[in-house]
Design a protein around this motif. Structure first.
Motif, PDB file in Angstrom:
ATOM      1  N   ILE A 183       4.788  13.666 -20.264  1.00 20.76           N
ATOM      2  CA  ILE A 183       4.983  14.774 -21.211  1.00 20.76           C
ATOM      3  C   ILE A 183       5.381  14.247 -22.589  1.00 20.76           C
ATOM      4  N   MET A 184       6.182  13.195 -22.629  1.00 18.87           N
ATOM      5  CA  MET A 184       6.630  12.655 -23.917  1.00 18.87           C
ATOM      6  C   MET A 184       5.530  11.867 -24.640  1.00 18.87           C
ATOM      7  N   THR A 185       4.536  11.371 -23.919  1.00 22.33           N
ATOM      8  CA  THR A 185       3.516  10.528 -24.553  1.00 22.33           C
ATOM      9  C   THR A 185       2.160  11.213 -24.705  1.00 22.33           C
ATOM     10  N   ASN A 186       2.079  12.477 -24.344  1.00 27.30           N
ATOM     11  CA  ASN A 186       0.836  13.239 -24.475  1.00 27.30           C
ATOM     12  C   ASN A 186       1.116  14.563 -25.159  1.00 27.30           C
ATOM     13  N   LYS A 187       0.087  15.126 -25.780  1.00 22.10           N
ATOM     14  CA  LYS A 187       0.225  16.449 -26.402  1.00 22.10           C
ATOM     15  C   LYS A 187      -0.186  17.490 -25.380  1.00 22.10           C
ATOM     16  N   ILE A 188       0.791  18.277 -24.941  1.00 15.49           N
ATOM     17  CA  ILE A 188       0.542  19.306 -23.939  1.00 15.49           C
ATOM     18  C   ILE A 188       0.844  20.664 -24.561  1.00 15.49           C
ATOM     19  N   PHE A 189      -0.160  21.526 -24.533  1.00  8.78           N
ATOM     20  CA  PHE A 189      -0.020  22.873 -25.066  1.00  8.78           C
ATOM     21  C   PHE A 189      -0.089  23.868 -23.913  1.00  8.78           C
ATOM     22  N   VAL A 190       0.802  24.828 -23.933  1.00  9.20           N
ATOM     23  CA  VAL A 190       0.761  25.938 -22.979  1.00  9.20           C
ATOM     24  C   VAL A 190       0.540  27.189 -23.813  1.00  9.20           C
ATOM     25  N   ASN A 191      -0.595  27.828 -23.585  1.00 11.37           N
ATOM     26  CA  ASN A 191      -0.969  29.010 -24.375  1.00 11.37           C
ATOM     27  C   ASN A 191      -0.904  28.709 -25.877  1.00 11.37           C
ATOM     28  N   ASN A 192      -1.465  27.559 -26.256  1.00  9.87           N
ATOM     29  CA  ASN A 192      -1.567  27.108 -27.650  1.00  9.87           C
ATOM     30  C   ASN A 192      -0.240  26.757 -28.310  1.00  9.87           C
ATOM     31  N   GLU A 193       0.831  26.587 -27.521  1.00 11.50           N
ATOM     32  CA  GLU A 193       2.123  26.178 -28.073  1.00 11.50           C
ATOM     33  C   GLU A 193       2.486  24.808 -27.499  1.00 11.50           C
ATOM     34  N   LEU A 194       2.763  23.847 -28.381  1.00 15.01           N
ATOM     35  CA  LEU A 194       3.157  22.512 -27.951  1.00 15.01           C
ATOM     36  C   LEU A 194       4.443  22.595 -27.142  1.00 15.01           C
ATOM     37  N   THR A 195       4.477  21.914 -26.011  1.00 14.73           N
ATOM     38  CA  THR A 195       5.689  21.917 -25.194  1.00 14.73           C
ATOM     39  C   THR A 195       6.036  20.515 -24.735  1.00 14.73           C
ATOM     40  N   THR A 196       7.326  20.252 -24.652  1.00 21.67           N
ATOM     41  CA  THR A 196       7.829  18.984 -24.129  1.00 21.67           C
ATOM     42  C   THR A 196       8.815  19.236 -22.990  1.00 21.67           C
ATOM     43  N   GLN A 197       8.860  20.459 -22.510  1.00 21.28           N
ATOM     44  CA  GLN A 197       9.803  20.841 -21.457  1.00 21.28           C
ATOM     45  C   GLN A 197       9.166  20.660 -20.081  1.00 21.28           C
ATOM     46  N   ARG A 198       9.694  19.724 -19.323  1.00 22.92           N
ATOM     47  CA  ARG A 198       9.202  19.486 -17.964  1.00 22.92           C
ATOM     48  C   ARG A 198       9.411  20.726 -17.092  1.00 22.92           C
ATOM     49  N   ASN A 229      -3.399  22.865 -21.941  1.00 29.85           N
ATOM     50  CA  ASN A 229      -4.322  21.997 -22.669  1.00 29.85           C
ATOM     51  C   ASN A 229      -3.624  20.651 -22.836  1.00 29.85           C
ATOM     52  N   ILE A 230      -4.231  19.592 -22.298  1.00 27.26           N
ATOM     53  CA  ILE A 230      -3.656  18.255 -22.408  1.00 27.26           C
ATOM     54  C   ILE A 230      -4.553  17.415 -23.320  1.00 27.26           C
ATOM     55  N   ASN A 231      -3.994  17.026 -24.453  1.00 30.68           N
ATOM     56  CA  ASN A 231      -4.698  16.179 -25.431  1.00 30.68           C
ATOM     57  C   ASN A 231      -6.058  16.732 -25.864  1.00 30.68           C
ATOM     58  N   ASN A 232      -6.214  18.024 -25.847  1.00 33.89           N
ATOM     59  CA  ASN A 232      -7.479  18.670 -26.215  1.00 33.89           C
ATOM     60  C   ASN A 232      -8.662  18.156 -25.415  1.00 33.89           C
ATOM     61  N   SER A 233      -8.405  17.615 -24.217  1.00 32.50           N
ATOM     62  CA  SER A 233      -9.506  17.123 -23.389  1.00 32.50           C
ATOM     63  C   SER A 233      -9.458  17.635 -21.953  1.00 32.50           C
ATOM     64  N   LEU A 234      -8.280  17.988 -21.457  1.00 35.07           N
ATOM     65  CA  LEU A 234      -8.151  18.569 -20.114  1.00 35.07           C
ATOM     66  C   LEU A 234      -7.625  19.990 -20.266  1.00 35.07           C
ATOM     67  N   PHE A 235      -8.309  20.929 -19.649  1.00 33.51           N
ATOM     68  CA  PHE A 235      -7.936  22.329 -19.760  1.00 33.51           C
ATOM     69  C   PHE A 235      -7.782  22.928 -18.362  1.00 33.51           C
ATOM     70  N   PHE A 236      -6.705  23.655 -18.154  1.00 35.21           N
ATOM     71  CA  PHE A 236      -6.423  24.273 -16.875  1.00 35.21           C
ATOM     72  C   PHE A 236      -6.001  25.720 -17.090  1.00 35.21           C
ATOM     73  N   GLU A 237      -6.356  26.583 -16.129  1.00 35.62           N
ATOM     74  CA  GLU A 237      -5.849  27.955 -16.127  1.00 35.62           C
ATOM     75  C   GLU A 237      -5.127  28.166 -14.823  1.00 35.62           C
ATOM     76  N   ILE A 238      -3.905  28.691 -14.925  1.00 32.71           N
ATOM     77  CA  ILE A 238      -3.105  28.990 -13.745  1.00 32.71           C
ATOM     78  C   ILE A 238      -3.618  30.321 -13.178  1.00 32.71           C
ATOM     79  N   SER A 239      -3.808  30.358 -11.882  1.00 28.57           N
ATOM     80  CA  SER A 239      -4.293  31.578 -11.226  1.00 28.57           C
ATOM     81  C   SER A 239      -3.477  31.828  -9.974  1.00 28.57           C
ATOM     82  N   LYS A 240      -3.102  33.059  -9.782  1.00 30.83           N
ATOM     83  CA  LYS A 240      -2.301  33.416  -8.595  1.00 30.83           C
ATOM     84  C   LYS A 240      -3.188  33.863  -7.469  1.00 30.83           C
TER      85      LYS A 240
END
Length: 75
Positions: free
Chosen positions: A38-53, A64-75
């Motif tokens: 988390i500290m060495t990559n840019k991780i966005f949750v809903n387009n907001e940068l986050t560093t909170q584990r 969104n991880i480094n603008n290259s991996l994209f995931f959607e959470i689904s229940k």
């Protein structure tokens, strides 16, 4: 980001933390790697940068991880 580039990650609980998610989605191999990743990559949750584990990810959230991996959470 197009829909075909988004990997759906299904959860059975109300939420999953970012640290748990990274392991669950096979982005990291074990939970101990989460903080460093988390500290060495840019991780966005809903387009907001986050560093909170412990950031809670819920149904329909987009990760969104480094603008290259994209995931959607689904229940």
């Amino acid at each position: 980001m197009s829909k075909e580039n988004v990997k759906i990650v299904k959860i059975s609980t109300e939420y999953i933390t970012l640290g748990q998610f990274l392991k669950f989605a096979d982005v990291i191999t074990n939970g101990g790697e989460a903080k460093q990743f988390i500290m060495t990559n840019k991780i966005f949750v809903n387009n907001e940068l986050t560093t909170q584990r412990g950031k809670k990810l819920r149904d329909k959230d987009i990760v969104n991880i480094n603008n290259s991996l994209f995931f959607e959470i689904s229940k």
